[in-house]
Scaffold this motif. Structure first.
Motif, PDB file in Angstrom:
ATOM      1  N   ALA A  29       1.104  -1.262   0.144  1.00 48.44           N
ATOM      2  CA  ALA A  29      -0.096  -0.001  -0.021  1.00 48.44           C
ATOM      3  C   ALA A  29       0.956   1.319  -0.016  1.00 48.44           C
ATOM      4  CB  ALA A  29      -0.869  -0.119   1.269  1.00 48.44           C
ATOM      5  N   PRO A  30       0.428   2.329  -0.893  1.00 47.87           N
ATOM      6  CA  PRO A  30       1.192   3.539  -0.518  1.00 47.87           C
ATOM      7  C   PRO A  30       0.998   4.228   0.811  1.00 47.87           C
ATOM      8  CG  PRO A  30      -0.295   3.484  -2.373  1.00 47.87           C
ATOM      9  CD  PRO A  30      -0.933   2.360  -1.482  1.00 47.87           C
ATOM     10  N   SER A  99       0.639   9.503  -3.256  1.00 53.41           N
ATOM     11  CA  SER A  99       1.446   8.897  -4.132  1.00 53.41           C
ATOM     12  C   SER A  99       1.990   9.850  -5.473  1.00 53.41           C
ATOM     13  CB  SER A  99       1.017   7.732  -4.893  1.00 53.41           C
ATOM     14  OG  SER A  99       0.587   6.774  -3.981  1.00 53.41           O
ATOM     15  N   ASP A 153      -6.490  12.404   0.330  1.00 54.65           N
ATOM     16  CA  ASP A 153      -6.131  10.826  -0.019  1.00 54.65           C
ATOM     17  C   ASP A 153      -7.496  10.094  -0.160  1.00 54.65           C
ATOM     18  OD1 ASP A 153      -6.710  11.981   2.662  1.00 54.65           O
ATOM     19  OD2 ASP A 153      -6.489   9.971   3.287  1.00 54.65           O
ATOM     20  N   GLU A 157      -4.784   4.197   0.453  1.00 55.30           N
ATOM     21  CA  GLU A 157      -3.450   4.796   0.459  1.00 55.30           C
ATOM     22  C   GLU A 157      -3.604   5.380   2.124  1.00 55.30           C
ATOM     23  OE1 GLU A 157      -3.140   7.410  -2.812  1.00 55.30           O
ATOM     24  OE2 GLU A 157      -4.669   8.624  -2.183  1.00 55.30           O
TER      25      GLU A 157
END
Length: 335
Positions: A29-30, A99, A153, A157
């Motif tokens: 996962a970011p 990201s 977001d 993430e």
């Protein structure tokens, strides 16, 4: 998804937050991890040595850059100097994504490899001797709040913040900036004192709060926590030889973490994922404005010499539609 780990000093919140960060990284996962604790131990908990931890750039030292970047072309903000930690975004402001590459991450974040994954690590910077008598730690944590106010977001993430111990985040609106707050509590009277403080504020601002019982050694500890925190108790965590090895400077593979503790991390992940359905960007924006106006009146106007209420853009609401807008801005122009 924005997650905070809070608790009294020594409760194990840094250990639990680092384990959750490792869990997310293992899932590819970011993740942006933020050490907002005055003692700055998250880097070490993620496996950095003393020199690497000391070399992490301090967000507080880059506050002018952060303000200047986030300000963008927002006409309501006369200069970066008039931005305070609660300044909300508006039309023309630059927004952060998890990201992406941007000047804030370039200056303040470092990539930390964690087994099969990696995370971006940011740190507020330690409270140094030079700060004594001339500044408070809230000014350092203010860099975190400003970034969260400008962050868009999505599901899947994560920003994980290891907060300063106790209830210091109540000094501003920082405690309302999260989709989920995990309060790490030991089965002692002191261990639940911070929980009671958080619970009171959480009730007033609709903050999602769940308790993680740590250092639970038997049925009596579990019964104590259940009696004190009721349904807010999500999971309990006991002794971990894996954690002990990390604390001794060894580096066992994360896959070797004990299965009960791995299951506990999956439970945390499920709780965060479920909180997505309760997201209310309008409320989030209203709270942002509420605390900005409060701070402007109490100290911000006097400090900056400006009417900071004018920074509020009444037509602007932070939400995930901004992600599509940013994507359109950066998309290549058709030939």
């Amino acid at each position: 998804m924005k997650i905070a780990f809070v608790g009294k000093g020594g409760s194990g919140k840094t250990t639990l937050s680092s384990l959750f960060i490792r869990h997310l990284a293992a899932a590819r996962a970011p993740v942006v991890a933020v050490d907002a604790d005055i003692n700055q131990h998250l880097g070490a908990a993620l496996g950095l040595d003393e020199a690497e931890t000391a070399a992490l750039p301090a967000m507080g030292a880059h506050l002018p850059l952060i303000k200047d970047y986030l300000r963008g072309t927002n006409p309501r903000i006369a200069s970066a100097e008039t931005m305070i930690k609660t300044t909300p975004p508006g039309e023309g402001s630059r927004l952060l994504r998890i990201s992406e590459d941007n000047p804030v991450y370039e200056a303040c974040a470092r990539t930390v490899p964690l087994g099969e994954g990696e995370v971006r690590l940011m740190a507020t910077g330690p409270f140094t001797e030079s700060d004594l008598g001339v500044a408070c730690y809230h000014s350092k944590v203010g860099a975190v709040e400003l970034c969260l106010n400008h962050l868009v977001d999505g599901r899947g993430e994560f920003v994980v913040v290891d907060m300063t111990a106790g209830s210091d985040s109540f000094a501003s609106g920082l405690f309302t900036r999260f989709d989920m707050t995990f309060l790490v509590a030991e089965p002692t009277r002191k261990g639940i004192a911070v929980y009671r403080q958080y619970k009171e504020y959480a009730r007033d601002f609709d903050v999602a709060l769940r308790v993680v019982g740590n250092k639970v050694q038997g049925p009596d500890d579990l019964a104590f926590l259940r009696a004190e925190v009721g349904d807010d108790l999500l999971i309990t965590v006991g002794h971990s030889e894996w954690v002990r090895a990390i604390e001794k400077g060894r580096a066992p593979r994360f896959a070797e973490l004990e299965e009960p503790n791995r299951e506990a991390l999956r439970t945390l992940h499920d709780a965060v994922d479920a909180s997505y359905e309760r997201r209310d960007w309008q409320r989030y924006t209203r709270q942002m404005v509420h605390f900005h106006l409060k701070n402007a009146q109490s100290w911000g106007n006097a400090k900056t010499g400006a009417d900071l209420a004018a920074q509020v853009d009444p037509a602007f609401a932070l939400d995930e539609s901004a992600l599509a807008g940013r994507a359109a801005e950066t998309a290549p122009t058709p030939a």
